[in-house]
Design a protein around this motif. Structure first.
Motif, mmCIF file in Angstrom:
data_model
loop_
_atom_site.group_PDB
_atom_site.id
_atom_site.type_symbol
_atom_site.label_atom_id
_atom_site.label_comp_id
_atom_site.label_asym_id
_atom_site.label_seq_id
_atom_site.Cartn_x
_atom_site.Cartn_y
_atom_site.Cartn_z
ATOM 1 N N GLN A 170 0.818 -1.214 0.000
ATOM 2 C CA GLN A 170 0.000 0.000 0.000
ATOM 3 C C GLN A 170 0.849 1.259 0.000
ATOM 4 N N ALA A 171 2.147 1.085 0.152
ATOM 5 C CA ALA A 171 3.090 2.211 0.116
ATOM 6 C C ALA A 171 2.766 3.282 1.151
ATOM 7 N N LEU A 172 2.270 2.872 2.273
ATOM 8 C CA LEU A 172 2.088 3.851 3.349
ATOM 9 C C LEU A 172 3.461 4.197 3.920
ATOM 10 N N THR A 173 3.596 5.409 4.359
ATOM 11 C CA THR A 173 4.852 5.817 4.982
ATOM 12 C C THR A 173 4.893 5.254 6.405
ATOM 13 N N PHE A 174 6.063 5.261 6.989
ATOM 14 C CA PHE A 174 6.142 4.750 8.354
ATOM 15 C C PHE A 174 5.342 5.611 9.347
ATOM 16 N N PRO A 175 5.362 6.934 9.201
ATOM 17 C CA PRO A 175 4.478 7.716 10.093
ATOM 18 C C PRO A 175 3.008 7.338 9.930
ATOM 19 N N GLU A 176 2.606 7.068 8.690
ATOM 20 C CA GLU A 176 1.207 6.667 8.460
ATOM 21 C C GLU A 176 0.922 5.298 9.078
ATOM 22 N N ILE A 177 1.872 4.384 8.900
ATOM 23 C CA ILE A 177 1.681 3.049 9.482
ATOM 24 C C ILE A 177 1.586 3.159 11.003
#
Lengths: 218, 244
Positions: A170-177
């Motif tokens: 999903q290519a979420l960024t680590f802050p988003e995860i």
């Protein structure tokens, strides 16, 4: 849609495009067309994520639908504190977790559950599952690799698996995860590291090379 | 591995995904260049990560249907009309009979049902969860479920119309109870549609019409399990069960 955000509001929507912010605002105002657009924008990525998470396309359809139902119910409270997709995925993750818990309670075993555990125990494998792509050599190899990845991921802990799914597919960024899972960023990274390492160890046990998904490790 | 390898998990993942400001990543790179252990670990992570690309996304999108409904036809729980005192039990006998017929056919179904009193006073039943943002309301069902549901509902209604026997209320409640014990969602949707139409058909006292039935897409509403239990309780609170 016609429910524009002020510039200040748009600036406050970190990680979101102004277009999406306007779309969300229109949804909050009860605009059915806007909600439809929002569904169309996110249904495919969300479905792909949920499908990989729960391993069942039919269940995934229902969970994606339930996700949107929850979005509509609570979009009025969505306050743009983070990216919209973080909020969206956090809803989906919670629903998936609930589903997986209930599935455990009902001791339903799906083909997705078939894997060799980290301890080496064979649980139930779907390797015999027919695959359209297996009609050609290249297709068969691709299908083998896909099954291998599914099996390896299924053997991970849920915490490790969900981080890998969110980051890799999903290519979420680590802050988003971190926001989706409610954990610190470093925890998310550590889980991802351990997940990849566990996959690697499993490959070693099976004598499979991660480069081509088969044969001896070089 | 040396002391400089502290927080290796986070640092190697940061480097693997190029996540972090350039100076931080440069610092990790410098360490990896001099640390065989971290270098080896990073290479293994990278090769394992590469393998993940072998699992493509599913083809096609989920078949979700967004059904718009008139304002007020579906409401939040707090917006729902008060219990329908105007529904006399006598009025519902034919309705209950229809529902019982359908319910008995589908006893193995599972439900997340919503019942709703429309502005016209008719009871409507749907599947899923109700929601209604300001200014409008929607229902979501998958297209596949809908198609299957409509086709099967036609069959059930035909059978129901052919069967002139008056089924009693207890049969309905039994069917509902049994349905609640099972949680097959697709079947629940079928039951929801079937019951919805059974109500309408019984109320209008005419044969099912497939063309009209298809238009029920606009009547689809979504329901919760709790609300089905409320429906069951409401039906039980009507007049004493009709005699067999």
């Amino acid at each position: 849609m016609g429910v524009p955000f002020t510039k200040a509001e748009i600036r406050s929507t970190e990680g979101e495009s102004a277009q999406e912010a306007q779309l969300i605002a229109a949804c909050q105002a009860g605009n059915a067309k806007a909600f439809n657009l929002l569904v169309r924008r996110w249904e495919r990525p969300l479905f792909n994520f949920v499908c990989k998470y729960v391993g069942d396309a039919t269940v995934a359809e229902d969970l994606v639908q339930d996700t949107f139902v929850r979005v509509v119910r609570s979009i009025g409270q969505y306050a743009h504190r983070g990216a919209f997709r973080s909020w969206l995925y956090s809803i989906a993750v919670n629903l998936c977790r609930d589903h997986l818990k209930s599935r455990k309670r009902r001791t339903v075993i799906s083909l997705y559950d078939g894997y060799t555990t980290v301890s080496g125990k064979r649980v139930s494998v779907s390797d015999d599952m027919p695959d359209e792509r297996a009609r050609t050599d290249a297709g068969a190899e691709a299908a083998d690799r896909e099954r291998l990845v599914r099996r390896l991921l299924a053997g991970l802990s849920e915490d490790q698996r969900v981080v890998i799914l969110l980051r890799e597919y999903q290519a979420l960024t680590f802050p988003e995860i971190a926001e989706v899972l409610g954990v610190p960023e470093n925890t998310a990274k550590a889980r991802l590291h351990r997940g990849l390492r566990a996959m690697r160890l499993q490959l070693e046990r099976e004598g499979v090379s991660p480069r081509n998904g088969s044969g001896e490790i070089s | 591995m040396s002391d400089a390898c502290g927080n290796r998990e986070e640092r190697l993942v940061s480097l693997l995904y190029e996540d972090g400001d350039p100076s931080y990543l440069a610092e990790i790179r410098a360490h990896v260049a001099t640390c065989a252990s971290c270098r080896g670990e990073l290479e293994q992570l990278a090769s394992t990560r590469e393998l993940l690309g072998a699992w493509p996304d599913a083809e096609g999108a989920p078949r979700i249907v967004l059904v718009s409904q008139p304002v007020g036809s579906v409401g939040h729980d707090e917006d729902r009309p008060a219990p329908p005192r105007q529904w006399g039990p006598r009025r519902f006998l034919p309705v209950l009979a229809g529902v019982a017929a359908v319910g008995l056919v589908l006893v193995s179904s599972a439900l997340l049902l919503r019942f709703q009193v429309g502005a016209d006073g008719r009871l409507r039943v749907g599947f899923g969860t109700s929601y209604a943002p300001a200014g409008g309301s929607y229902g979501l069902v998958t297209r596949a479920d809908l198609d299957q549901s409509l086709a099967r509902t036609a069959e059930y209604l035909e059978a129901m119309v052919r069967d002139t026997r008056q089924q009693d209320r207890q049969a309905l409640l039994d069917a509902v109870d049994e349905a609640l014990r099972d949680q097959d969602l697709a079947a629940g949707k079928q039951v929801a549609n079937a019951i919805n139409w059974a109500f309408e058909e019984a109320d209008r006292r005419r044969r099912a019409d497939l063309g009209v039935m298809l238009s029920s897409m606009n009547d689809l509403q979504v329901i919760t399990r709790t609300e089905l239990q409320q429906l069951s309780a409401m039906l039980a609170s009507l007049a004493p069960a009709p005699e067999r």
